[in-house]
Write an enzyme that holds these catalytic residues in place. Structure first.
Site, short mmCIF file in Angstrom:
data_model
loop_
_atom_site.label_atom_id
_atom_site.label_comp_id
_atom_site.label_asym_id
_atom_site.label_seq_id
_atom_site.Cartn_x
_atom_site.Cartn_y
_atom_site.Cartn_z
CG HIS A 80 -10.65 -2.00 -8.63
ND1 HIS A 80 -11.44 -1.25 -7.79
CD2 HIS A 80 -9.82 -2.71 -7.83
CE1 HIS A 80 -11.09 -1.49 -6.53
NE2 HIS A 80 -10.11 -2.37 -6.53
NE ARG A 117 -11.76 2.57 4.11
CZ ARG A 117 -12.15 1.58 4.89
NH1 ARG A 117 -13.00 1.81 5.86
NH2 ARG A 117 -11.69 0.37 4.71
CG HIS A 151 -7.09 0.32 -5.24
ND1 HIS A 151 -5.84 0.73 -4.86
CD2 HIS A 151 -7.39 -0.76 -4.46
CE1 HIS A 151 -5.39 -0.05 -3.87
NE2 HIS A 151 -6.32 -0.96 -3.62
CD GLU A 177 -13.75 4.94 -0.48
OE1 GLU A 177 -13.24 3.93 0.04
OE2 GLU A 177 -13.85 5.09 -1.69
CE LYS A 230 -13.37 1.09 1.31
NZ LYS A 230 -12.72 1.62 0.09
CD GLU A 235 -3.05 -2.56 -1.70
OE1 GLU A 235 -3.06 -1.39 -1.27
OE2 GLU A 235 -3.90 -3.02 -2.47
NE ARG A 290 -32.74 -7.88 9.04
CZ ARG A 290 -33.80 -8.53 9.53
NH1 ARG A 290 -33.80 -8.96 10.78
NH2 ARG A 290 -34.85 -8.73 8.77
CE LYS A 340 -7.71 -0.27 5.02
NZ LYS A 340 -7.85 -1.25 3.95
CG ASN A 362 -9.91 3.09 -3.16
OD1 ASN A 362 -9.65 1.93 -2.88
ND2 ASN A 362 -11.01 3.70 -2.77
#
Lengths: 458, 458
Positions: free
Chosen positions: B312, B301, B308, B297, B203, B245, B181, B287, B305
């Site tokens: 993606h 935030r 993205h 997010e 992330k 980026e 955990r 950032k 993206n």
């Protein structure tokens, strides 16, 4: 028969709106009496409210104030599985995924599916049914749930609903915590063990062949909705396993509650609704206190693991699914008590009391013969509480008071495990098959074992 | 050549103790100027310190003040892979597991293993080497890392060290967040992309066949240790992917920084150390600001993206590993700019500027012909930012200012994707193989495509 009064009680009356429960919860969180502080040095007992709404079924609410999230546990004495008002306040999106197992599905799935389908705004209810058993609490099941989430294109406004016992709750919570980096989920526990322990507090996990619950997260649900009537369909063995965790709270936190358990195990076994509800609410109160003080187990929370280090070793060593978690914990608690006696904390009479109350609940207090010293030590060494090679154990300073320590003579741990090995000769031949719930060793057996032990250590 | 001054700068001098870096960080956190507050309404730029220690190599420190944890990013201009003092402050236990890939291992693994082995208190350094490539960022690799953790019986005092680019960092961070955990982990990024983006902000993720990064957690590292000299071993294509980026921060946050990028892409491509360090530090500063304001997010935030959602879809639609993440993001940013133009926010000249700076960095600005409208929409529909069936997109209100919105005419999204389909006829035949980094369409090609589009929409 002794049932201490519940206090403090907050009575809330009058409204019929379905979501009043949630509204009342948030009012409570904003109350000016200091309860709304998210952290405090000494946790207070969470406030309890009693609702008597006309619009939906009577229930009680206990709040869990974890640092990361405050959420309610709702106890319904009569079934809420048909009650849209019980679930709707916690469903924010259009899509719901119910995760359950094939045993629980038989009883409750269709009713709950229908109820969730009727929640305002919901337009799809998917279902994932896993096989029943601890052996399915693994990465494979987790992956299958995540596949279903992805294929159903669930978004972050969805809700995962865990309908079942600890296995279903743990793996569903884990899936909810990692799908899209976290989506809402609701615990609907249907076993006593889940109601009093695993559904509350935000520990999620799956097992690993190397050890129990080695992989998981801390992730709190939106709500825990405990339909106490589901305990009527629970088999006796599962009920006993839950009682083990109830007794645990008495052992670690409150000798008075232990006395209550000693007096009331027969009522719990007979599924007396008032006794079950009192046991569940009281247990959740202890747990909520501990979680509020230490959500991520940096300290205090570890006491909730009384019996678990021994117990996890039994579960892993016998192959998950052979012993129930609560059964393994019961034996682990007896072993922890015996070890505490050897360290001078408990008396022989204390140990007998621990064994007696567990045995009364039809729980085993002896590990199975297949658990050798080596097996115990190997599995205990991969426990999450191990630090720098030292196995930290939860022991009892006295009945009602636990302590977490790595500061003990390792030989005492070895002696404790060996002691149980030496008892095997005195055990019934079919002990392993019967899980040995059924009797304590006689005085003669115990004395003989102690004599054998003393002879061998000379 | 324009390099704006870095401010505020905090100079720390005099001590030679290896762990002064960590001590200084915690002093900083306790500073009376208000920086130590864990949340604030409007985030301030994180404070920057410059260390000049005699005892270890010169480096700069930037602090990330996420609500769940404050931790430093350390930039070393000369290599720190042999420098025990760089790593020791962040290693608390006896056991370390380095996760890396076979490409990075060739260059740095033995040196880092030796260095970590020499950190005080460390008595075992295990290594997990995965194959290089986005296609290995999946649950299977995660499971293999977790198996290794369990088999090595790592306890909660261990450290996982991610040595590599974004793939290694994301999957290692995910493993660290769920093993027991949550155990400590350290990011040691060796690509520009990881230094400026993926290693910072907490992330973690693996990909799912249904979509990129669908499974993961928010989990912050103990530290990000950026050895800028590793960029010398990075191949050109990976370097360009990182520059994508860097340019992103200019587009979403700061038109002045975009101008700096436009002027300095050639220096970045030539691996000028001063330019790379400035780009990395400035990017991390943007950032860190955003992460401090919105770690999980819930709002702001999402602007990180930009490109993205389109990107993606390209990564998933072409099979992970065919396009690099930064390449797909570059094309996605061009598409987002084109769509912003169609919505009236950007001018034609703005879009050309975006395409020009990306093309200068040898990045593709056109999706491959295999990406049909249907493929785009299917993968975009499983994006994490989808809410109630609406695909939320990061668009540009102007250069230097992003906006997240689901409030747009869906036909404009369809038109944007179709527009690129119609450009294919004008593309070189081997575009897909070459990833089409290499040129912009000519004026004539662009005009012809626009004419075709207008003809077809009449």
């Amino acid at each position: 028969m002794f049932i201490p009064p519940l206090a403090p009680v907050y009575r809330h009356k009058g409204s019929t709106l379905a979501h009043d429960c949630a509204a009342a919860t948030s009012r409570l969180a904003a109350a000016p009496d200091g309860f709304a502080r998210r952290r405090r040095a000494t946790p207070r007992a969470p406030l309890r409210m009693r609702h008597k709404h006309h619009g939906h079924r009577e229930h009680t609410v206990l709040e869990v104030r974890a640092p990361s999230k405050t959420y309610p546990i709702l106890f319904y004495e009569k079934t809420c599985m048909n009650d849209v008002a019980a679930f709707a306040p916690f469903i924010k999106g259009r899509a719901v995924l119910i995760v359950t197992n094939d045993t629980v599905a038989t009883f409750y799935l269709e009713r709950l599916r229908h109820t969730l389908d009727n929640c305002p705004g919901v337009d799809s209810v998917e279902v994932f049914v896993m096989p029943d058993g601890e052996e399915y609490k693994n990465m494979r099941t987790l992956n299958a749930i995540l596949d279903m989430c992805a294929q159903a294109r669930l978004d972050r406004q969805c809700a995962l609903v865990a309908l079942g016992g600890g296995v279903v709750g743990d793996v569903t919570g884990f899936a909810a915590s990692v799908y899209l980096r976290g989506v809402p989920f609701i615990q609907v526990p249907t076993t006593l063990l889940a109601m009093v322990d695993s559904a509350v507090g935000g520990k999620t996990a799956v097992n690993h062949p190397m050890g129990k619950n080695l992989i998981g997260t801390f992730y709190q649900p939106e709500a825990v909705i405990a339909d106490m009537s589901t305990l009527n369909t629970l088999d006796d063995r599962q009920l006993s396993a839950g009682i083990a965790e109830v007794i645990k709270y008495g052992l670690i936190r409150d000798a008075t509650f232990l006395e209550w358990c000693e007096a009331n195990v027969p009522r719990l076994m007979a599924r007396d609704p008032a006794a079950l509800r009192y046991a569940a609410e009281q247990s959740c109160r202890y747990k909520a206190d501990v979680v509020a003080a230490d959500e991520r187990e940096n300290g205090l929370r570890a006491i909730l693991n009384l019996g678990h280090t021994f117990g996890h070793a039994i579960e892993a060593g016998t192959g998950y699914g052979s012993w129930l978690h609560g059964e393994a914990v019961a034996t682990g608690m007896a072993m922890a008590a015996e070890m505490s006696r050897r360290l001078g904390h408990l008396t022989e009479a204390d140990v007998r009391r621990v064994e007696a109350v567990l045995t009364e609940a039809n729980l085993p207090v002896r590990p199975p013969p297949s658990m050798t010293l080596e097996t115990f030590l190997a599995y205990m060494a991969s426990d999450k509480k191990v630090v720098r090679g030292k196995i930290r154990l939860v022991l009892l300073e006295r009945l009602g008071q636990a302590v977490v320590t790595a500061d003990y003579d390792r030989q005492v741990l070895v002696d404790t495990i060996e002691y149980y090995r030496k008892l095997y000769d005195a055990l019934p031949r079919d002990y392993e098959r019967r899980l040995a719930h059924l009797r304590l060793p006689t005085e003669g057996e115990r004395d003989a074992a102690v004599a054998r032990e003393e002879a061998s250590s000379e």
